[in-house]
Design an enzyme around this catalytic site. Structure first.
Site, PDB file in Angstrom:
ATOM      1  N   SER A  90       0.819  -1.204   0.000  1.00 52.93           N
ATOM      2  CA  SER A  90       0.000   0.000   0.000  1.00 52.93           C
ATOM      3  C   SER A  90       0.862   1.267   0.000  1.00 52.93           C
ATOM      4  O   SER A  90       1.878   1.338   0.684  1.00 52.93           O
ATOM      5  CB  SER A  90      -0.894   0.002   1.240  1.00 52.93           C
ATOM      6  OG  SER A  90      -1.649   1.185   1.286  1.00 52.93           O
ATOM      7  N   LYS A 139      -3.324   2.226  -2.453  1.00 51.73           N
ATOM      8  CA  LYS A 139      -3.007   3.266  -1.472  1.00 51.73           C
ATOM      9  C   LYS A 139      -4.212   3.427  -0.557  1.00 51.73           C
ATOM     10  O   LYS A 139      -5.355   3.361  -0.999  1.00 51.73           O
ATOM     11  CB  LYS A 139      -2.719   4.570  -2.227  1.00 51.73           C
ATOM     12  CG  LYS A 139      -2.194   5.695  -1.358  1.00 51.73           C
ATOM     13  CD  LYS A 139      -1.706   6.848  -2.238  1.00 51.73           C
ATOM     14  CE  LYS A 139      -1.340   8.069  -1.390  1.00 51.73           C
ATOM     15  NZ  LYS A 139      -0.201   7.792  -0.490  1.00 51.73           N
ATOM     16  N   ILE A 180     -10.851  11.404   4.344  1.00 47.80           N
ATOM     17  CA  ILE A 180     -10.174  12.697   4.151  1.00 47.80           C
ATOM     18  C   ILE A 180      -9.619  12.790   2.730  1.00 47.80           C
ATOM     19  O   ILE A 180      -9.640  13.839   2.116  1.00 47.80           O
ATOM     20  CB  ILE A 180      -9.013  12.884   5.157  1.00 47.80           C
ATOM     21  CG1 ILE A 180      -9.461  12.494   6.556  1.00 47.80           C
ATOM     22  CG2 ILE A 180      -8.476  14.306   5.089  1.00 47.80           C
ATOM     23  CD1 ILE A 180      -9.958  13.558   7.456  1.00 47.80           C
ATOM     24  N   CYS A 209      -2.881   4.907  12.183  1.00 47.31           N
ATOM     25  CA  CYS A 209      -3.449   6.242  12.032  1.00 47.31           C
ATOM     26  C   CYS A 209      -3.801   6.777  13.411  1.00 47.31           C
ATOM     27  O   CYS A 209      -4.184   6.014  14.300  1.00 47.31           O
ATOM     28  CB  CYS A 209      -4.727   6.205  11.201  1.00 47.31           C
ATOM     29  SG  CYS A 209      -4.551   5.410   9.605  1.00 47.31           S
ATOM     30  N   LYS A 262      -3.081  -4.383   9.268  1.00 52.04           N
ATOM     31  CA  LYS A 262      -1.668  -4.070   9.037  1.00 52.04           C
ATOM     32  C   LYS A 262      -1.105  -3.415  10.296  1.00 52.04           C
ATOM     33  O   LYS A 262      -1.560  -2.343  10.704  1.00 52.04           O
ATOM     34  CB  LYS A 262      -1.513  -3.136   7.829  1.00 52.04           C
ATOM     35  CG  LYS A 262      -0.052  -2.904   7.447  1.00 52.04           C
ATOM     36  CD  LYS A 262       0.054  -2.193   6.102  1.00 52.04           C
ATOM     37  CE  LYS A 262       1.497  -2.016   5.677  1.00 52.04           C
ATOM     38  NZ  LYS A 262       1.603  -1.370   4.358  1.00 52.04           N
ATOM     39  N   THR A 308       5.330   1.036   8.023  1.00 54.68           N
ATOM     40  CA  THR A 308       6.588   1.771   8.227  1.00 54.68           C
ATOM     41  C   THR A 308       6.815   2.013   9.718  1.00 54.68           C
ATOM     42  O   THR A 308       5.886   1.982  10.521  1.00 54.68           O
ATOM     43  CB  THR A 308       6.535   3.136   7.529  1.00 54.68           C
ATOM     44  OG1 THR A 308       5.398   3.854   8.010  1.00 54.68           O
ATOM     45  CG2 THR A 308       6.435   2.980   6.024  1.00 54.68           C
ATOM     46  N   GLY A 356      11.055  -3.706   3.194  1.00 54.46           N
ATOM     47  CA  GLY A 356      12.391  -3.666   2.594  1.00 54.46           C
ATOM     48  C   GLY A 356      12.726  -4.797   1.649  1.00 54.46           C
ATOM     49  O   GLY A 356      13.902  -5.058   1.391  1.00 54.46           O
TER      50      GLY A 356
END
Lengths: 56, 361
Positions: free
Chosen positions: B36, B60, B65, B123, B160, B188, B240
């Protein structure tokens, strides 16, 4: 600009379309040349609240 | 910029390996997906990959929003429509700033052409002092349960997870107990850069999501720990991955499939390339199917590993000495190296980058 093919979204900027609406566009695939008077210079680096596709 | 089209490369040798994998009720012919935030909604990668042949495209994140994206309705009609028309399996990543947000988006996806929903819970929660959902087991579970209730019952829901937690296994268990079909590991990790010229944070948001090869060992550890604790739960390995051998590590650690992200930014053909490389790596190890390799690193091998005719080239970045006990064998350069040889990369891609990308939200 990271990818140059339109996937990373690091090069987006607010540009006013021919319909008068602002959209976030990718300079790599939608540009790289834009009419200077169509660019929202005041809003570079942000997403203007009135940009199309940006609903709250 | 020079772009090499890769879709016609490497088709001469195609070992017969069954690459099929299952993610809960979903069976896919290949374990490599796009991650994503690194493939938009797929269209841009079509010139560089056969998107029908890879596992699928994780879009994505969409939320109410919109961020740089076009908004949910445009996404559903234009982007999901394109993926369906081109027979590309779509995993829709959804994000939100409240449990209610996630519910609204999941509701909108009812009846739409998608293979899976991935819940991006990295989030901030506006209803709880902007604490990140993924960092609190109760908040994470609340979001997963809400999405599971709202989503089409036959569609698998993967959560996730963020690596920025003390105990990823407890978050993983909370999500599974709340109804997650499986887990995507990892998102991340939070990082930052200070511009030494301006002497201020380089990113507008001060911190950003760190991705790329730097986080691979961290991601692999998370997959290892969660698979050990929850061996029946299907996992995506993410973090990675640049090569088939990188992907192989995640499969061995217990992932049923992988997602590749940052590498796409400098090699848009990476998903198909990594799929081909993974097939070659499996063949070189004498494995007949991907399924055989899932979680294999947790067990003693039940078969004889074939002699390695040659190192896996640029992909061979974990060196396993023949004799870990450490007898001095001069013909084996790996055992003569310092222990750091276990973690250093082999011949690295010259254009290897460590990216701090904008938060995937």
């Amino acid at each position: 600009m990271a990818c140059g093919v339109g996937v990373c979204m690091t090069c987006v900027l607010p540009v006013i379309g021919s319909d008068g609406n602002t959209r976030m566009v990718r300079s790599c695939v939608d540009g790289p040349v834009f009419a200077g008077d169509r660019i929202r210079w005041d809003a570079l680096g942000s997403v203007p609240a009135d940009a199309i596709g940006v609903t709250t | 910029m020079t772009v090499t089209l890769r879709h016609d490369v490497g088709t001469t040798r195609r070992p017969a390996i069954d690459m099929t994998t299952t993610l809960g009720p979903l069976t896919v012919p290949d374990p490599v997906f796009t991650a994503s935030g690194c493939a938009a909604a797929g269209q841009e990668l079509a010139p560089f990959n056969d998107l029908r042949e890879i596992g699928g495209v994780v879009t994505k994140s969409i939320n109410s929003i919109g961020l740089q994206g076009p908004g949910v309705d445009v996404f559903i009609t234009r982007d999901l429509g394109w993926l369906e028309e081109h027979e590309v399996r779509a995993v829709v990543s959804i994000a939100g700033s409240s449990v209610d947000d996630y519910t609204k988006i999941a509701n909108k996806l009812r009846g739409k052409p998608l293979a899976m929903i991935e819940v991006n819970i990295s989030c901030p929660n506006v209803d709880d002092r902007n604490q990140v959902f993924a960092c609190d087991r109760n908040a994470a579970a609340a979001v997963v349960a809400a999405v599971r209730r709202a989503a089409p019952p036959t569609v698998p829901v993967f959560a996730k997870l963020s690596p920025d937690v003390t105990d990823i296994v407890s978050i993983a268990k909370a999500c599974v107990d709340a109804g997650a079909t499986g887990l995507s590991l990892i998102n991340t990790t939070l990082g930052m850069v200070i511009d030494t010229r301006t002497m201020r944070p380089a990113l507008a948001g001060v911190t950003g999501g760190l991705s790329g090869p730097a986080i691979r060992p961290l991601a692999l550890r998370c997959v290892w720990q969660v698979h050990e604790a929850l061996p029946e739960v299907p996992l995506f390995g993410i973090g990675g991955i640049r090569t088939g051998a990188d992907a192989f590590q995640f499969i061995l650690a217990g992932a049923s499939a992988v997602q590749v992200g940052t590498v796409i930014f400098h090699d848009p053909g990476a998903p198909s390339r990594i799929s081909r490389e993974l097939r070659d790596v499996l063949a070189a190890r004498g494995l007949k199917s991907l399924q055989q390799a899932i979680g294999l690193a947790h067990r003693e091998p039940e078969f004889v590993i074939p002699e390695d005719p040659e190192p896996l080239g640029a992909e061979a970045d974990v060196v396993v000495p023949d004799d870990p006990a450490g007898s001095d064998s001069p013909e084996d350069p790996a055992s003569a190296d310092s222990p750091s040889a276990f973690f250093t990369d082999g011949p690295a891609h010259p254009d290897e980058v460590f990216d701090i990308a904008a938060e995937d939200a």
